[in-house]
Design a protein around this motif. Sequence first.
Motif, PDB file in Angstrom:
ATOM      1  N   LYS A 273      32.651  37.063  41.630  1.00  0.00           N
ATOM      2  CA  LYS A 273      31.684  37.781  40.794  1.00  0.00           C
ATOM      3  C   LYS A 273      32.248  39.071  40.212  1.00  0.00           C
ATOM      4  N   HIS A 274      33.325  39.597  40.769  1.00  0.00           N
ATOM      5  CA  HIS A 274      33.898  40.844  40.253  1.00  0.00           C
ATOM      6  C   HIS A 274      35.117  40.608  39.369  1.00  0.00           C
ATOM      7  N   THR A 275      35.550  39.350  39.249  1.00  0.00           N
ATOM      8  CA  THR A 275      36.725  39.055  38.414  1.00  0.00           C
ATOM      9  C   THR A 275      36.372  38.044  37.326  1.00  0.00           C
ATOM     10  N   ASP A 276      36.719  36.791  37.540  1.00  0.00           N
ATOM     11  CA  ASP A 276      36.588  35.793  36.476  1.00  0.00           C
ATOM     12  C   ASP A 276      35.148  35.530  36.049  1.00  0.00           C
ATOM     13  N   PHE A 277      34.183  35.661  36.975  1.00  0.00           N
ATOM     14  CA  PHE A 277      32.795  35.285  36.677  1.00  0.00           C
ATOM     15  C   PHE A 277      31.884  36.500  36.495  1.00  0.00           C
ATOM     16  N   ILE A 278      32.455  37.647  36.152  1.00  0.00           N
ATOM     17  CA  ILE A 278      31.629  38.847  36.019  1.00  0.00           C
ATOM     18  C   ILE A 278      30.691  38.762  34.822  1.00  0.00           C
ATOM     19  N   PHE A 279      31.041  37.967  33.816  1.00  0.00           N
ATOM     20  CA  PHE A 279      30.158  37.839  32.653  1.00  0.00           C
ATOM     21  C   PHE A 279      28.826  37.213  33.040  1.00  0.00           C
ATOM     22  N   MET A 352      38.935  44.032  29.980  1.00  0.00           N
ATOM     23  CA  MET A 352      38.415  45.379  30.169  1.00  0.00           C
ATOM     24  C   MET A 352      37.162  45.425  31.035  1.00  0.00           C
ATOM     25  N   VAL A 353      36.666  44.275  31.472  1.00  0.00           N
ATOM     26  CA  VAL A 353      35.446  44.234  32.282  1.00  0.00           C
ATOM     27  C   VAL A 353      35.747  43.732  33.692  1.00  0.00           C
ATOM     28  N   SER A 354      36.492  42.629  33.804  1.00  0.00           N
ATOM     29  CA  SER A 354      36.853  42.087  35.109  1.00  0.00           C
ATOM     30  C   SER A 354      37.716  43.067  35.889  1.00  0.00           C
ATOM     31  N   TYR A 355      37.575  43.040  37.193  1.00  0.00           N
ATOM     32  CA  TYR A 355      38.388  43.889  38.060  1.00  0.00           C
ATOM     33  C   TYR A 355      39.832  43.404  38.052  1.00  0.00           C
ATOM     34  N   GLY A 356      40.769  44.322  37.888  1.00  0.00           N
ATOM     35  CA  GLY A 356      42.181  43.959  37.891  1.00  0.00           C
ATOM     36  C   GLY A 356      43.018  45.033  37.218  1.00  0.00           C
ATOM     37  N   GLY A 357      44.242  45.199  37.694  1.00  0.00           N
ATOM     38  CA  GLY A 357      45.106  46.259  37.195  1.00  0.00           C
ATOM     39  C   GLY A 357      46.050  45.826  36.098  1.00  0.00           C
ATOM     40  N   SER A 358      46.772  44.716  36.315  1.00  0.00           N
ATOM     41  CA  SER A 358      47.793  44.292  35.355  1.00  0.00           C
ATOM     42  C   SER A 358      47.205  44.009  33.979  1.00  0.00           C
ATOM     43  N   ALA A 359      46.103  43.250  33.947  1.00  0.00           N
ATOM     44  CA  ALA A 359      45.494  42.893  32.663  1.00  0.00           C
ATOM     45  C   ALA A 359      45.010  44.135  31.930  1.00  0.00           C
TER      46      ALA A 359
END
Length: 379
Positions: A273-279, A352-359
């Motif tokens: 829910k905090h990465t790929d499926f946050i939308f 810019m919405v999903s949690y993550g550093g590299s992207a």
Amino acid sequence: MSYLANNAQSVPTGLRKILYLNWPLTLLLASVASVGFLMLYSVAGGSFTPWVEPQVKRFVLGLSVMLVVAMIPIWFWRNVSVVAYLVSVMLLIAVEFFGTVGMGAQRWIDIGFMRLQPSELMKITLVMLLAAYYDWLPPERSSRLQWVILPVIMILFPTFLVLRQPDLGTSILLMAAGGGVMFLAGVHWAYFAAVIGAAVGLVTAVFKSRGTDWQLLKDYQYRRIDTFLDPSQDPLGAGYHITQSKIALGSGGWTGRGFMQGTQSRLNFLPEKHTDFIFTTLAEEFGFIGGVSLLGIYMLIIIFCVVAALAAKDRFSSLVTLGVAITFFLFFAVNMSMVMGLAPVVGVPLPMVSYGGSAMLVLMAAFGLVQSANIHRPR
């Protein structure tokens, strides 16, 4: 602002560069990042930890990276594009031997303060290299076969390395973005028609071969296709993610359940829910209106990039700006299609919405190139 713009020649060089920043684009990026902070706060149950605080720090770092990249003349980035691409390739090869494993895939390199994902870096360095290549190549040679083979190799080699990790989503993005730059550079449409025709033929052969002596895929791979086409066949197994995602999307209705009131995410039914499926969390809490609003901001970012590309005075600036726009578009288009069940789940984050550093850092550096092209174009 108009007075300052008209008298820019009297302003010191450093201040003039700040003046020539594409400020609307910068504000739009900050707006999207703020939506991400809001949703990460929600999925964390009203807490700045464990996701919001590091994400804010990453955005501030990314904003600094964008400004640094923007201040450096665009011709410098053209000249170092080959080196940047080769460094990205070497990092992808290093992942094979020293990569960190996570969620069944070996995609990251631990550099101490963060885990770097070289495939994210490749997305922008590939665009830089292709833009530099077609800036060097006379336009009348763009469609000649001998000049088409080299960029195809530039695209396919890193794609192969990324597929080995495995990372199907990023592989698709690399091929699509690379093909997009080639098309915009003037490569004849017949090459793309041939590739599309071959892809359609391959997909048809895969389905036709099922149950025959020359079956092209394993039985379990066909079952995965069946699950994508109809997730209800295995709602507690392979179809669980997309089934829960659709429930969250549908329950939001027009206006949503309200901030921090989404049952699917709050009760942990929604995976990643905090990465790929946050939308889907956003759509459940803010409904159709919230989802369309975010999509509208994304499209404004694309429009500003296209306008900047049209204003560019050299081929490299134009192509690299459009390449960044294509890459950004593919990010959110694939992610949104994935969570809606319109495309297979391939692990592409919402930009810019999903949690993550590299992207986050790579995208901000990419928009730094767009800003650099805008700042340093002749006026």
